[in-house]
Design a protein around this motif. Sequence first.
Motif: not given
Length: 330
Positions: A13-14, A17, A30, A34, A126, A143, A147, A151
């Motif tokens: 996800r990071a 993004a 990232g 988190y 996620s 998440v 971002g 969440s």
Amino acid sequence: MLLVLDGNSLLHRAYHASDGSPEPSPALRGLFGYLARAAGHLRPDAVMVGFDCPKDSARRVDHPDYKAHRPAKPAELTRQLEIAPDLLRAAGVSTVVPPAYEADDILASCATRARELGWRSVLMTSDRDAFALIDDATSVLRVRNGGFDRSVLVDHESLPALYGVHPWQYMDFAALRGDPSDNLPGVRRFGARTAARLLEAFGSVDQAWLAGVDAVRKIVGDLAATSLTDPAARDIVDRNRRLMAMRRDLPIPSPESARLPLDRLTMRQALREHGINLGPSLWPLTGGNPPAEAVDTPEPEPAWVAPKPRVLHGAMSGRRDPTPGQTALF
């Protein structure tokens, strides 16, 4: 309280993004972001991170089509995934990569171990599969798009409002619906709404089968009832249950060995070797108080921090999952 992160899902996800970032390792940055932000809001006593085994998969041995449709990862994402476990360990974060198993299995094993020791746990991911692990001592911080600020913290009381099922029913719910991301089709004509309606009426898929097609038809209609009572549906549900079930007995470090605070200089040095400078934002992991500027101008609270539980009113669809305060999902 033990905070456990699904390293693979959060690093993915990071990475997405950070598309276009000039930083040398934006997904790694990232991931640590988190971890630090979650620790700042939840104030855990210990933290742990799990990753998928990059070489072997017991689930692919069982079912060769498992995740077989996924395209190859971008080379840069693969590079950062390979670095992540050793970087976390160098920074002092307890990290586990289980042979042949996945981060989900680490979440399950950590939650089980924490409960046995009298700890509470929050599982940050996620992936919806973790909802099956929720109980009175285990919550999931999911998440999603948008971002950390978007969440959702889900516990045993709020899951029914989100999905219409209890945690102990979630495995059957997922098995009926299937998981396209893992290349696991569900039972035909069973999306989220129909699966929830069936489980509300019968409690489990097994009880629905025992009740017979006429009883099932009254709840979900003729087409879905016919589909569920087809012998092929049993094979689908059995396969999905087997592959979605998470190992709860993998060897993991004791939560006592993962206690905060971590050493600030050790963490900063490990990150700087990869061009990552998070500076004062690491305070939830390294101890002390938030920097003065953070106190003077606090960051917005994430969506799940609210004075009262929020209950969602509205219908579910087979592809979109409701979230308090949010309507668009992935």
